[in-house]
Design an enzyme around this catalytic site. Structure first.
Site, PDB file in Angstrom:
ATOM      1  N   GLY A  71     -16.638   2.029   3.512  1.00  0.00           N
ATOM      2  CA  GLY A  71     -15.723   1.867   4.637  1.00  0.00           C
ATOM      3  C   GLY A  71     -15.553   3.185   5.363  1.00  0.00           C
TER       4      GLY A  71
ATOM      5  N   GLY B 246     -14.137   3.763   9.135  1.00  0.00           N
ATOM      6  CA  GLY B 246     -12.743   3.473   9.473  1.00  0.00           C
ATOM      7  C   GLY B 246     -11.895   4.737   9.504  1.00  0.00           C
TER       8      GLY B 246
ATOM      9  N   GLY C  47      -8.310   1.016  -1.967  1.00  0.00           N
ATOM     10  CA  GLY C  47      -7.058   0.788  -1.267  1.00  0.00           C
ATOM     11  C   GLY C  47      -7.182  -0.348  -0.281  1.00  0.00           C
TER      12      GLY C  47
ATOM     13  CB  SER D  67      -2.939   2.177  -5.404  1.00  0.00           C
ATOM     14  OG  SER D  67      -1.614   2.480  -5.009  1.00  0.00           O
ATOM     15  CB  ALA D  68      -0.502  -1.206  -1.629  1.00  0.00           C
ATOM     16  CG  ASN D  69       1.844   4.668  -0.918  1.00  0.00           C
ATOM     17  OD1 ASN D  69       1.412   5.793  -1.144  1.00  0.00           O
ATOM     18  ND2 ASN D  69       2.854   4.464  -0.085  1.00  0.00           N
ATOM     19  CG  PHE D  70      -4.554   5.792  -3.005  1.00  0.00           C
ATOM     20  CD1 PHE D  70      -5.100   6.139  -4.225  1.00  0.00           C
ATOM     21  CD2 PHE D  70      -4.844   4.554  -2.477  1.00  0.00           C
ATOM     22  CE1 PHE D  70      -5.925   5.272  -4.908  1.00  0.00           C
ATOM     23  CE2 PHE D  70      -5.670   3.666  -3.143  1.00  0.00           C
ATOM     24  CZ  PHE D  70      -6.221   4.032  -4.369  1.00  0.00           C
TER      25      PHE D  70
ATOM     26  CG  HIS E 154       6.874   2.054   7.269  1.00  0.00           C
ATOM     27  ND1 HIS E 154       7.663   1.585   6.220  1.00  0.00           N
ATOM     28  CD2 HIS E 154       5.831   2.708   6.694  1.00  0.00           C
ATOM     29  CE1 HIS E 154       7.110   1.940   5.077  1.00  0.00           C
ATOM     30  NE2 HIS E 154       6.003   2.622   5.326  1.00  0.00           N
TER      31      HIS E 154
ATOM     32  CE  LYS F 265       4.656  -1.076   6.305  1.00  0.00           C
ATOM     33  NZ  LYS F 265       3.225  -1.401   6.049  1.00  0.00           N
TER      34      LYS F 265
END
Length: 242
Positions: free
Chosen positions: A15, A18, A95, A119-122, A151, A155
Site C-alpha cells: 500500500g 497511499g 493497519g 491495530s487501528a492505531n499505531f 477529531h 472524521k
C-alpha cells in the site's frame, strides 16, 4: 568491545502509494535497522511516486525476500499479502481497516504460523494509554469511567475506533465506560479517559499533533516483531523493543 552490527531487517511496504505508505517510506529511510526491499502499489503508474524498489500488486508472488511486511492498503488486497507472509514465514504488521469477519479469521489463522499484529492505531502513546486505562479500571472498581474523544470535522465515525479500543481496555478492567465525541477544526486526535469517584478524579489524556506518529509506531512494530514466536500481538506487547 563494540557490539556486532546486525544487518537491517528487510521491509516490504504494502500500500506504498497511499498517504500512510508514503509516510512509511519517508520515515523508514531514516532508520538503520530497516531496509525497504519492495514498495508494493496497485499499478506501475505509482512507481515514480515511490522512489524505492517497486513491485505491482498483480505480481506480488514474485516480490523479493523480506523479513516483515507493513500493510496499509484496502480490504480487497489484505488477504494476498497476509497469505504471502504466512507462506514465507515473514512477520505481518497491518493497519488496514474495514476488514470483514472472514478476514479477521484469516488473520487469526495466519498467527499460527507467523507473528502478526493488527491495530487501528499505531501511536505508541495510545498503546501506553491502553495499558494504563485497563490497570486504572481494575484498581477503581466503583468509579465512573468516561471517554471523550475529539477529531477533525472530516472524521465521520463516532466514537472513534481508538475510543472504542480504550473502552474495551476499561471493560477488561471491570469498568462500564461512557462515550462523548467532538468534531472540530483540524484536530488530529485527542482522547481523554476520566475515572471519577467521591471527591476525586483521574484523567488520562493522549493528544496527537502530527500524523507521523502512526507511521513511526508501525515501523517500531516492524522492527520488534520479526523473530518472535508465531502468534497475535498487540502494539503494547512491543513497547520497549525495536
Amino acid at each position: 568491545m563494540s557490539e556486532p552490527q546486525h544487518a537491517p531487517l528487510r521491509l516490504l511496504i504494502h500500500g506504498a502509494s497511499g498517504r500512510m505508505g508514503q509516510t512509511l517510506l519517508r520515515l523508514a529511510a531514516e532508520r538503520d535497522d530497516l531496509r525497504v526491499v519492495s514498495a508494493v502499489a496497485p499499478t506501475t503508474a505509482d512507481a515514480g511516486l515511490l522512489g524505492q524498489p517497486f513491485h505491482p500488486v498483480t505480481d506480488l508472488e514474485n516480490a523479493p525476500d523480506f523479513d516483515v511486511a507493513v500493510d496499509f492498503s484496502l480490504p480487497a488486497a489484505f488477504e494476498a499479502i497476509l497469505s504471502l507472509c504466512a507462506q514465507r514465514g515473514a512477520a505481518f504488521v497491518s493497519g488496514t481497516t474495514g476488514l470483514a469477519a472472514q478476514q479477521q479469521r484469516a488473520l487469526q489463522a495466519a498467527s499460527r504460523f507467523v507473528p502478526v499484529l493488527w491495530s487501528a492505531n499505531f501511536s505508541l502513546g495510545v498503546a501506553v494509554l491502553d495499558d494504563l486505562v485497563e490497570r486504572a479500571a481494575a484498581a477503581l472498581k466503583a468509579w465512573d469511567c468516561d471517554i471523550v474523544e475529539a477529531h477533525h470535522t472530516r472524521k465521520l465515525d463516532a466514537p472513534s475506533g481508538t475510543a472504542l479500543a480504550l473502552g474495551a481496555a476499561a471493560q477488561r478492567g471491570g469498568a462500564d465506560p461512557r462515550y462523548a465525541s467532538l468534531r472540530a477544526g483540524d484536530i488530529v486526535g485527542e482522547h481523554l479517559v476520566q475515572f471519577a469517584g467521591p471527591g476525586e478524579r483521574i484523567e488520562l489524556i493522549h493528544r496527537a499533533t502530527n500524523r507521523d506518529i502512526f507511521a513511526r509506531g508501525a515501523l517500531h512494530a516492524a522492527a520488534a516483531l520479526p523473530g518472535r514466536a508465531a502468534g497475535s500481538y498487540r502494539l503494547r506487547d512491543l513497547l520497549g523493543n525495536g
